[in-house]
Design a protein around this motif. Structure first.
Motif, PDB file in Angstrom:
ATOM      1  N   MET A  82       0.863  -1.179   0.000  1.00  0.00           N
ATOM      2  CA  MET A  82       0.000   0.000   0.000  1.00  0.00           C
ATOM      3  C   MET A  82       0.895   1.223   0.000  1.00  0.00           C
ATOM      4  SD  MET A  82      -3.378   0.717   0.249  1.00  0.00           S
ATOM      5  CE  MET A  82      -4.245   2.284   0.295  1.00  0.00           C
ATOM      6  N   VAL A  83       0.741   2.082  -1.008  1.00  0.00           N
ATOM      7  CA  VAL A  83       1.500   3.327  -1.099  1.00  0.00           C
ATOM      8  C   VAL A  83       0.511   4.448  -1.390  1.00  0.00           C
ATOM      9  CG1 VAL A  83       3.304   4.604  -2.288  1.00  0.00           C
ATOM     10  CG2 VAL A  83       3.576   2.151  -1.912  1.00  0.00           C
ATOM     11  N   GLY A  84       0.379   5.404  -0.461  1.00  0.00           N
ATOM     12  CA  GLY A  84      -0.600   6.459  -0.642  1.00  0.00           C
ATOM     13  C   GLY A  84      -1.990   5.883  -0.779  1.00  0.00           C
ATOM     14  N   GLN A  85      -2.676   6.218  -1.881  1.00  0.00           N
ATOM     15  CA  GLN A  85      -4.029   5.725  -2.129  1.00  0.00           C
ATOM     16  C   GLN A  85      -4.049   4.492  -3.030  1.00  0.00           C
ATOM     17  OE1 GLN A  85      -6.552   8.918  -3.544  1.00  0.00           O
ATOM     18  NE2 GLN A  85      -5.910  10.329  -1.923  1.00  0.00           N
ATOM     19  N   THR A  86      -2.891   3.878  -3.247  1.00  0.00           N
ATOM     20  CA  THR A  86      -2.804   2.761  -4.191  1.00  0.00           C
ATOM     21  C   THR A  86      -2.556   1.441  -3.487  1.00  0.00           C
ATOM     22  OG1 THR A  86      -1.912   4.247  -5.881  1.00  0.00           O
ATOM     23  CG2 THR A  86      -1.631   1.892  -6.238  1.00  0.00           C
ATOM     24  N   ALA A  87      -3.450   0.479  -3.725  1.00  0.00           N
ATOM     25  CA  ALA A  87      -3.273  -0.886  -3.251  1.00  0.00           C
ATOM     26  C   ALA A  87      -2.461  -1.650  -4.280  1.00  0.00           C
ATOM     27  CB  ALA A  87      -4.636  -1.554  -3.039  1.00  0.00           C
ATOM     28  N   LEU A  88      -1.493  -2.437  -3.808  1.00  0.00           N
ATOM     29  CA  LEU A  88      -0.552  -3.080  -4.722  1.00  0.00           C
ATOM     30  C   LEU A  88      -0.426  -4.568  -4.438  1.00  0.00           C
ATOM     31  CD1 LEU A  88       1.769  -0.216  -3.906  1.00  0.00           C
ATOM     32  CD2 LEU A  88       1.409  -0.707  -6.308  1.00  0.00           C
ATOM     33  N   VAL A  89      -0.092  -5.304  -5.489  1.00  0.00           N
ATOM     34  CA  VAL A  89       0.286  -6.694  -5.325  1.00  0.00           C
ATOM     35  C   VAL A  89       1.519  -6.943  -6.186  1.00  0.00           C
ATOM     36  CG1 VAL A  89      -1.263  -7.573  -7.134  1.00  0.00           C
ATOM     37  CG2 VAL A  89      -0.457  -9.109  -5.338  1.00  0.00           C
ATOM     38  N   ALA A  90       2.529  -7.570  -5.586  1.00  0.00           N
ATOM     39  CA  ALA A  90       3.792  -7.841  -6.264  1.00  0.00           C
ATOM     40  C   ALA A  90       3.927  -9.329  -6.515  1.00  0.00           C
ATOM     41  CB  ALA A  90       4.966  -7.345  -5.419  1.00  0.00           C
ATOM     42  N   ALA A  91       4.426  -9.663  -7.695  1.00  0.00           N
ATOM     43  CA  ALA A  91       4.692 -11.050  -8.071  1.00  0.00           C
ATOM     44  C   ALA A  91       6.000 -11.080  -8.837  1.00  0.00           C
ATOM     45  CB  ALA A  91       3.552 -11.605  -8.927  1.00  0.00           C
ATOM     46  N   LYS A  92       6.464 -12.263  -9.170  1.00  0.00           N
ATOM     47  CA  LYS A  92       7.695 -12.374  -9.945  1.00  0.00           C
ATOM     48  C   LYS A  92       7.546 -11.774 -11.335  1.00  0.00           C
ATOM     49  CE  LYS A  92       9.463 -16.508  -7.623  1.00  0.00           C
ATOM     50  NZ  LYS A  92       9.854 -17.929  -7.783  1.00  0.00           N
ATOM     51  N   THR A  93       6.311 -11.712 -11.814  1.00  0.00           N
ATOM     52  CA  THR A  93       6.079 -11.168 -13.145  1.00  0.00           C
ATOM     53  C   THR A  93       5.991  -9.651 -13.174  1.00  0.00           C
ATOM     54  OG1 THR A  93       3.768 -11.700 -12.715  1.00  0.00           O
ATOM     55  CG2 THR A  93       4.982 -13.169 -14.189  1.00  0.00           C
ATOM     56  N   GLY A  94       5.666  -9.021 -12.040  1.00  0.00           N
ATOM     57  CA  GLY A  94       5.564  -7.579 -12.038  1.00  0.00           C
ATOM     58  C   GLY A  94       4.735  -7.040 -10.891  1.00  0.00           C
ATOM     59  N   LEU A  95       4.482  -5.740 -10.946  1.00  0.00           N
ATOM     60  CA  LEU A  95       3.753  -5.040  -9.886  1.00  0.00           C
ATOM     61  C   LEU A  95       2.499  -4.405 -10.471  1.00  0.00           C
ATOM     62  CD1 LEU A  95       3.861  -3.961  -6.903  1.00  0.00           C
ATOM     63  CD2 LEU A  95       5.003  -1.932  -7.836  1.00  0.00           C
ATOM     64  N   THR A  96       1.360  -4.585  -9.788  1.00  0.00           N
ATOM     65  CA  THR A  96       0.092  -4.003 -10.227  1.00  0.00           C
ATOM     66  C   THR A  96      -0.461  -3.106  -9.132  1.00  0.00           C
ATOM     67  OG1 THR A  96      -0.497  -5.798 -11.728  1.00  0.00           O
ATOM     68  CG2 THR A  96      -2.311  -4.504 -10.842  1.00  0.00           C
ATOM     69  N   GLY A  97      -0.938  -1.922  -9.536  1.00  0.00           N
ATOM     70  CA  GLY A  97      -1.510  -0.968  -8.601  1.00  0.00           C
ATOM     71  C   GLY A  97      -2.952  -0.655  -8.931  1.00  0.00           C
ATOM     72  N   ARG A  98      -3.773  -0.524  -7.876  1.00  0.00           N
ATOM     73  CA  ARG A  98      -5.200  -0.202  -8.034  1.00  0.00           C
ATOM     74  C   ARG A  98      -5.587   0.863  -7.007  1.00  0.00           C
ATOM     75  NH1 ARG A  98      -7.928  -4.167 -10.998  1.00  0.00           N
ATOM     76  NH2 ARG A  98      -6.752  -6.079 -11.381  1.00  0.00           N
ATOM     77  N   HIS A  99      -6.290   1.875  -7.434  1.00  0.00           N
ATOM     78  CA  HIS A  99      -6.724   2.938  -6.529  1.00  0.00           C
ATOM     79  C   HIS A  99      -7.674   2.366  -5.484  1.00  0.00           C
ATOM     80  CE1 HIS A  99      -8.946   6.633  -5.291  1.00  0.00           C
ATOM     81  NE2 HIS A  99      -7.715   7.125  -5.328  1.00  0.00           N
ATOM     82  N   ILE A 100      -7.478   2.763  -4.223  1.00  0.00           N
ATOM     83  CA  ILE A 100      -8.232   2.172  -3.121  1.00  0.00           C
ATOM     84  C   ILE A 100      -9.728   2.399  -3.258  1.00  0.00           C
ATOM     85  CG2 ILE A 100      -8.024   4.205  -1.632  1.00  0.00           C
ATOM     86  CD1 ILE A 100      -7.813   0.502  -0.518  1.00  0.00           C
ATOM     87  N   ALA A 101     -10.134   3.503  -3.948  1.00  0.00           N
ATOM     88  CA  ALA A 101     -11.553   3.791  -4.138  1.00  0.00           C
ATOM     89  C   ALA A 101     -11.995   3.625  -5.587  1.00  0.00           C
ATOM     90  CB  ALA A 101     -11.873   5.212  -3.654  1.00  0.00           C
ATOM     91  N   ALA A 475      -0.108  -4.168   4.954  1.00  0.00           N
ATOM     92  CA  ALA A 475       0.406  -2.880   4.485  1.00  0.00           C
ATOM     93  C   ALA A 475      -0.676  -1.833   4.705  1.00  0.00           C
ATOM     94  CB  ALA A 475       0.794  -2.954   3.012  1.00  0.00           C
ATOM     95  N   ILE A 476      -0.295  -0.691   5.300  1.00  0.00           N
ATOM     96  CA  ILE A 476      -1.285   0.288   5.751  1.00  0.00           C
ATOM     97  C   ILE A 476      -0.817   1.705   5.442  1.00  0.00           C
ATOM     98  CG2 ILE A 476      -2.654   1.105   7.715  1.00  0.00           C
ATOM     99  CD1 ILE A 476      -0.689  -2.019   8.285  1.00  0.00           C
ATOM    100  N   THR A 477      -1.740   2.567   5.014  1.00  0.00           N
ATOM    101  CA  THR A 477      -1.529   4.012   4.980  1.00  0.00           C
ATOM    102  C   THR A 477      -2.772   4.653   5.583  1.00  0.00           C
ATOM    103  OG1 THR A 477      -2.559   4.559   2.847  1.00  0.00           O
ATOM    104  CG2 THR A 477      -0.283   3.742   2.795  1.00  0.00           C
ATOM    105  N   GLU A 478      -2.794   5.979   5.635  1.00  0.00           N
ATOM    106  CA  GLU A 478      -3.974   6.652   6.172  1.00  0.00           C
ATOM    107  C   GLU A 478      -5.194   6.477   5.270  1.00  0.00           C
ATOM    108  OE1 GLU A 478      -1.427  10.056   4.391  1.00  0.00           O
ATOM    109  OE2 GLU A 478      -1.159   8.002   5.137  1.00  0.00           O
ATOM    110  N   TYR A 479      -4.988   6.031   4.017  1.00  0.00           N
ATOM    111  CA  TYR A 479      -6.088   5.882   3.065  1.00  0.00           C
ATOM    112  C   TYR A 479      -6.641   4.464   2.984  1.00  0.00           C
ATOM    113  CZ  TYR A 479      -4.461  10.442   1.494  1.00  0.00           C
ATOM    114  OH  TYR A 479      -4.074  11.757   1.443  1.00  0.00           O
ATOM    115  N   GLY A 480      -6.016   3.524   3.659  1.00  0.00           N
ATOM    116  CA  GLY A 480      -6.510   2.154   3.593  1.00  0.00           C
ATOM    117  C   GLY A 480      -5.421   1.141   3.844  1.00  0.00           C
ATOM    118  N   ALA A 481      -5.714  -0.102   3.504  1.00  0.00           N
ATOM    119  CA  ALA A 481      -4.777  -1.185   3.804  1.00  0.00           C
ATOM    120  C   ALA A 481      -5.035  -2.362   2.876  1.00  0.00           C
ATOM    121  CB  ALA A 481      -4.917  -1.619   5.264  1.00  0.00           C
ATOM    122  N   THR A 482      -4.065  -3.275   2.832  1.00  0.00           N
ATOM    123  CA  THR A 482      -4.202  -4.473   2.009  1.00  0.00           C
ATOM    124  C   THR A 482      -3.645  -5.689   2.724  1.00  0.00           C
ATOM    125  OG1 THR A 482      -2.048  -4.116   0.950  1.00  0.00           O
ATOM    126  CG2 THR A 482      -3.973  -3.183  -0.147  1.00  0.00           C
TER     127      THR A 482
END
Length: 505
Positions: A82-101, A475-482
């Motif tokens: 979780m970075v800022g407002q973006t929820a993330l998932v990391a894998a060996k193939t790459g990183l994907t980000g999705r807006h928390i809202a 993973a946590i920020t003030e905007y959410g968590a994953t």
């Protein structure tokens, strides 16, 4: 470097969570508004995203099934971020980000576009930093270039700094291990990682797959990388624990019974020049965590006793001031000396570090450390008459998140006291719209449920199942968590499920 196109993503062996496809990017730098949001006449700006610093109430708002990758092995790793407002998932193939809202299209950055010749052995967890006012996600990949023709395979470490809003790559470094250790040297797992949130500098620890690694320094080594210079440096023999303003604190040890050579080392990351060494005389010394001010190490050593057949151990946690190299001391376990206990630690990215020991899959002791001093301020163990030692999963700005007795819990990181849970059952499936209870917070998105993040960009909230793991964020920020729901349930096409949570209190 721009992120890969949808065509490149499609060739990446059914890349992780791209169930919903990778959409366009927000070119409005520094803004979390969706593409065109607020600028197009007649199009209302999206509602502000709810925030609580720190969150003391979290509810699942979206669930993304991560497909099983074709040809993936059982040791393939996934991690949530979780970075800022973006929820993330990391894998060996790459990183994907999705807006928390769900106010922006998702994005994906591949670990490599050269999948025919380069394989990824391991990846780091996502590291949150801020560069030039932007929330940036940093990730490192340990890779193997198979080589061409008669050329031997070589090991690489790729570090990417990615704008968490739009998925654009801000900086990238690639380190070739063979330049330091010779032809054919590759690395497997990433053994440790640390970052400086203000500068974006990272220090990554690796183990090389080399028969003479102990001789040439590749058994444990550090790669220091800087986004400003986009340069990286290898320092052999040392495993990193922390980095601050270019200074790295690490451990140098044989990690063998009776070696007594465990040494804490302070060095300049860019040059590798050592400025200080602190002998601990431990047989085993390994980096554990970094607070904002101190680095922490697990140390243990067998203590022989010719008058007794009972094995005893000297073990505990060392704290070192990163800026000055001052050794604060050793924090010993209260569980006794019959075993060599090691701690797993979490920093709250502010002023506290919480550590716990584990044995046979359980948690036996928890301690809280004031990171401004590096000293223990609270703790208890499994022998406590009144409290259960929780399994900790995450920490942020004074709050520790975890589970106990199959329930989510929160602790005050400074005192260890329980934080009362908000009213309502956090493990039940949430409604499509929830308004925060704190009047000082912005309102959460409301309106047409079809526009709720739980129904957008491939989210299927029915995948959320509290019976498949107690809901507690990693993973946590003030905007959410994953966090990752670890059981695939009856869907054998899904590896894990990324759960995104929004703050409610």
């Amino acid at each position: 470097m721009q992120r890969p196109t949808a065509k490149a993503v499609a060739t990446a062996a059914a890349l992780l969570i791209l169930v919903a496809g990778c959409g366009g990017k927000d070119d409005n730098k520094g803004s979390d508004a969706p593409k065109g949001g607020g600028d197009t006449p007649g199009t209302p700006a999206p509602p502000p995203v709810a925030s609580f610093d720190p969150p003391k109430g979290l509810t699942p708002v979206a669930a993304y099934g991560i497909p099983v990758e074709k040809g993936a092995s059982d040791d393939d790793t996934l991690s949530a971020g979780m970075v800022g407002q973006t929820a993330l998932v990391a894998a060996k193939t790459g990183l994907t980000g999705r807006h928390i809202a769900g106010q922006r299209d998702p994005w994906t950055v591949l670990a490599t576009a050269k999948t025919e010749t380069i394989t990824t052995a391991d990846h780091s967890d996502v590291m949150p930093v801020e560069l030039d006012g932007k929330d940036v996600a940093v990730i490192a990949y340990s890779q193997i270039d198979k080589g061409n023709g008669t050329q031997k395979a070589k090991g690489l470490l790729v570090v990417q700094w990615i704008d968490a809003v739009d998925g654009k790559t801000i900086a990238e470094t690639t380190t070739d291990f063979t330049e330091k250790f010779g032809p054919g040297t590759t690395a497997g797992d990433i053994s440790s990682q640390s970052y400086d949130a203000a500068t974006g500098q990272v220090a990554i620890g690796l183990h090389a797959n080399s028969s003479d690694g102990g001789k040439n320094g590749s058994r444990d080594f550090t790669v220091f990388a800087d986004p400003k210079t986009q340069k990286a440096t290898i320092t052999p023999f040392i495993a990193p624990a922390a980095v601050l303003n270019g200074t790295v604190v690490g451990a140098k040890a044989s990690n063998n019974e009776g070696a007594h050579d465990g040494t804490i080392v302070i060095f300049d990351g860019a040059s590798g020049k050592i400025s200080k060494q602190i002998p601990t005389k431990m047989d085993y010394l390994t980096p554990e965590a970094s607070g904002t001010k101190h680095a922490y190490f697990n140390g243990s050593s067998y203590v022989p006793n010719p008058k007794s057949m009972v094995y005893t151990y000297n073990s505990g946690l060392y704290a070192v001031d990163i800026a000055t190299g001052t050794l604060v001391g050793q924090i010993k376990s209260t569980l006794g000396t019959e075993k060599a206990y090691g701690y797993s630690c979490l920093s709250d990215q502010a002023t506290a570090v919480v550590c716990s020991t584990g044995q046979n899959g359980g948690t036996e002791e928890i301690i809280g450390i004031d990171d401004t001093t590096g000293k223990k301020v609270w703790g208890y163990n499994k022998n406590s008459a009144s409290r259960v030692v929780p399994l900790t999963t995450g920490a942020f700005h004074g709050v520790v998140y975890g589970t106990a007795q199959e329930q989510p819990i929160m602790l005050d990181a400074k005192t260890g006291a329980d934080i009362p849970q908000p009213s309502g059952d956090p493990s039940s499936t949430p409604s499509t719209s929830t308004t925060p209870t704190d009047g000082t917070s912005s309102s959460a998105p409301t309106g047409d449920p079809s526009q709720d993040v739980g129904n957008k960009f491939g989210s299927d909230l029915s995948l959320f199942d509290p019976k498949l793991g107690t809901p507690s964020p990693t993973a946590i920020t003030e905007y959410g968590a994953t966090y990752l729901q670890n059981d695939k349930a009856d869907n054998y096409d899904v590896d894990k499920v990324l759960i995104a949570m929004k703050p409610t209190a």
